[in-house]
Scaffold this motif. Structure first.
Motif, PDB file in Angstrom:
ATOM      1  N   ALA A  38     -17.680  48.976  25.155  1.00 40.21           N
ATOM      2  CA  ALA A  38     -16.547  49.077  24.007  1.00 40.21           C
ATOM      3  C   ALA A  38     -15.554  48.111  24.101  1.00 40.21           C
ATOM      4  CB  ALA A  38     -15.887  50.476  24.069  1.00 40.21           C
ATOM      5  N   GLN A  39     -15.198  47.865  25.310  1.00 41.29           N
ATOM      6  CA  GLN A  39     -14.171  46.659  25.357  1.00 41.29           C
ATOM      7  C   GLN A  39     -14.720  45.333  25.095  1.00 41.29           C
ATOM      8  OE1 GLN A  39     -10.922  47.288  26.469  1.00 41.29           O
ATOM      9  NE2 GLN A  39     -10.875  45.249  25.592  1.00 41.29           N
ATOM     10  N   ALA A  40     -16.032  45.215  25.321  1.00 42.45           N
ATOM     11  CA  ALA A  40     -16.743  43.817  25.033  1.00 42.45           C
ATOM     12  C   ALA A  40     -16.835  43.734  23.559  1.00 42.45           C
ATOM     13  CB  ALA A  40     -18.049  43.783  25.661  1.00 42.45           C
ATOM     14  N   CYS A  41     -16.925  44.891  22.885  1.00 38.74           N
ATOM     15  CA  CYS A  41     -17.152  45.065  21.218  1.00 38.74           C
ATOM     16  C   CYS A  41     -15.765  44.567  20.830  1.00 38.74           C
ATOM     17  CB  CYS A  41     -17.630  46.215  20.884  1.00 38.74           C
ATOM     18  SG  CYS A  41     -19.246  46.824  21.122  1.00 38.74           S
ATOM     19  N   LEU A  42     -14.801  45.051  21.190  1.00 38.30           N
ATOM     20  CA  LEU A  42     -13.311  44.658  20.783  1.00 38.30           C
ATOM     21  C   LEU A  42     -13.024  43.448  21.004  1.00 38.30           C
ATOM     22  CD1 LEU A  42     -10.821  45.921  19.317  1.00 38.30           C
ATOM     23  CD2 LEU A  42     -10.093  46.398  22.031  1.00 38.30           C
ATOM     24  N   ASP A  43     -13.114  42.844  22.552  1.00 37.88           N
ATOM     25  CA  ASP A  43     -12.996  41.544  22.709  1.00 37.88           C
ATOM     26  C   ASP A  43     -13.711  40.638  21.755  1.00 37.88           C
ATOM     27  OD1 ASP A  43     -11.180  42.396  24.644  1.00 37.88           O
ATOM     28  OD2 ASP A  43     -12.771  42.310  26.304  1.00 37.88           O
ATOM     29  N   SER A  44     -14.952  40.847  21.395  1.00 35.68           N
ATOM     30  CA  SER A  44     -15.543  39.927  20.449  1.00 35.68           C
ATOM     31  C   SER A  44     -14.703  39.654  18.992  1.00 35.68           C
ATOM     32  CB  SER A  44     -16.927  40.332  20.341  1.00 35.68           C
ATOM     33  OG  SER A  44     -17.004  41.411  19.706  1.00 35.68           O
ATOM     34  N   ILE A  45     -14.037  40.707  18.634  1.00 38.64           N
ATOM     35  CA  ILE A  45     -13.260  40.635  17.426  1.00 38.64           C
ATOM     36  C   ILE A  45     -12.148  40.310  17.451  1.00 38.64           C
ATOM     37  CG2 ILE A  45     -15.071  41.986  16.280  1.00 38.64           C
ATOM     38  CD1 ILE A  45     -13.013  44.354  16.098  1.00 38.64           C
ATOM     39  N   LYS A  46     -11.552  40.371  18.648  1.00 37.65           N
ATOM     40  CA  LYS A  46      -9.859  40.216  18.723  1.00 37.65           C
ATOM     41  C   LYS A  46      -9.338  38.897  18.024  1.00 37.65           C
ATOM     42  CE  LYS A  46      -8.235  42.792  22.634  1.00 37.65           C
ATOM     43  NZ  LYS A  46      -7.769  42.905  23.840  1.00 37.65           N
ATOM     44  N   PRO A  47      -9.676  37.617  18.253  1.00 38.78           N
ATOM     45  CA  PRO A  47      -9.443  36.443  17.510  1.00 38.78           C
ATOM     46  C   PRO A  47      -9.453  36.639  16.020  1.00 38.78           C
ATOM     47  CG  PRO A  47     -10.979  35.830  18.992  1.00 38.78           C
ATOM     48  CD  PRO A  47     -11.128  37.369  18.995  1.00 38.78           C
ATOM     49  N   SER A  48     -10.383  37.095  15.589  1.00 39.05           N
ATOM     50  CA  SER A  48     -10.289  37.529  14.020  1.00 39.05           C
ATOM     51  C   SER A  48      -9.413  38.667  13.548  1.00 39.05           C
ATOM     52  CB  SER A  48     -11.667  37.924  13.384  1.00 39.05           C
ATOM     53  OG  SER A  48     -12.579  36.459  13.664  1.00 39.05           O
ATOM     54  N   LEU A  49      -9.449  39.741  14.390  1.00 37.73           N
ATOM     55  CA  LEU A  49      -8.377  40.724  14.099  1.00 37.73           C
ATOM     56  C   LEU A  49      -6.975  40.472  14.041  1.00 37.73           C
ATOM     57  CD1 LEU A  49      -8.307  43.863  13.893  1.00 37.73           C
ATOM     58  CD2 LEU A  49      -8.366  44.020  16.355  1.00 37.73           C
TER      59      LEU A  49
END
Length: 196
Positions: free
Chosen positions: A179-190
């Motif tokens: 889950a954390q890797a999923c979130l980290d992968s979108i953080k810049p766009s988020l």
């Protein structure tokens, strides 16, 4: 007249119990074997009925997958805690935490979520609208947080966040990410979507 109504109501309840039972069987089979590899004969045999009975109940394979997804979503919606301003910092912090929780839940359901994503295009308009209604319930805490924090273009931001969510979730499906890797992968766009 009242007895006729009671008989019809009882018949409807019996049909719904049968459908619920068949949906549970379909869920198990789709999850274990995959949507494409399971036919109506396998589903009906596992449910101790016939393919004809499934069709009489108004079910086909696409409907069964949609019913499975509706039930999975409903269970997820039951566990959603509404946004409370006093318990969170900024909307950004809330959204990140909320998405992380959703990733954890959806990763636990990864095999059935994958089937729904791959074959959801086959659903009827009826099921599509029901699933969209559920999606709106899932997005509501995000919307509430954005409104509270004074963001504009709430609907566009929510749809953007939800699209990003699925980009991140693809990381779990394709790369077995947590889950954390999923979130980290979108953080810049988020972060871009959460700029005022």
């Amino acid at each position: 007249m009242t007895k006729d109504i009671e008989k019809l109501e009882e018949k409807a309840k019996k049909s719904q119990r049968q459908i619920d039972s068949i949906v549970k069987v379909a869920h198990r089979l789709f999850e274990k074997t995959g949507y494409e590899q399971v036919g109506m004969r396998e589903i009906s045999a596992a449910a101790n009925t016939t393919p004809m009975q499934l069709y009489r109940l108004g079910l086909d394979k696409q409907d069964l997958l949609a019913e499975v997804i509706l039930k999975v979503n409903a269970k997820q919606i039951e566990g959603i805690k509404p946004f409370k301003a006093s318990k969170t910092g900024s909307a950004s912090k809330f959204v990140e935490g909320y998405l992380l929780t959703l990733y954890e839940q959806d990763i636990a359901l990864k095999s059935i979520r994958k089937e729904g994503a791959a074959f959801g295009w086959k659903w009827s308009e009826k099921y599509e609208s029901l699933i969209i209604e559920q999606l709106m319930q899932i997005i509501k805490p995000i919307s509430d947080a954005l409104i509270y924090d004074g963001f504009d273009d709430i609907q566009a931001r929510c749809f953007g966040i939800w699209s990003l969510y699925y980009v991140g979730y693809r990381n779990a499906v394709m790369n077995n990410a947590d889950a954390q890797a999923c979130l980290d992968s979108i953080k810049p766009s988020l972060k871009l979507l959460l700029r005022k």
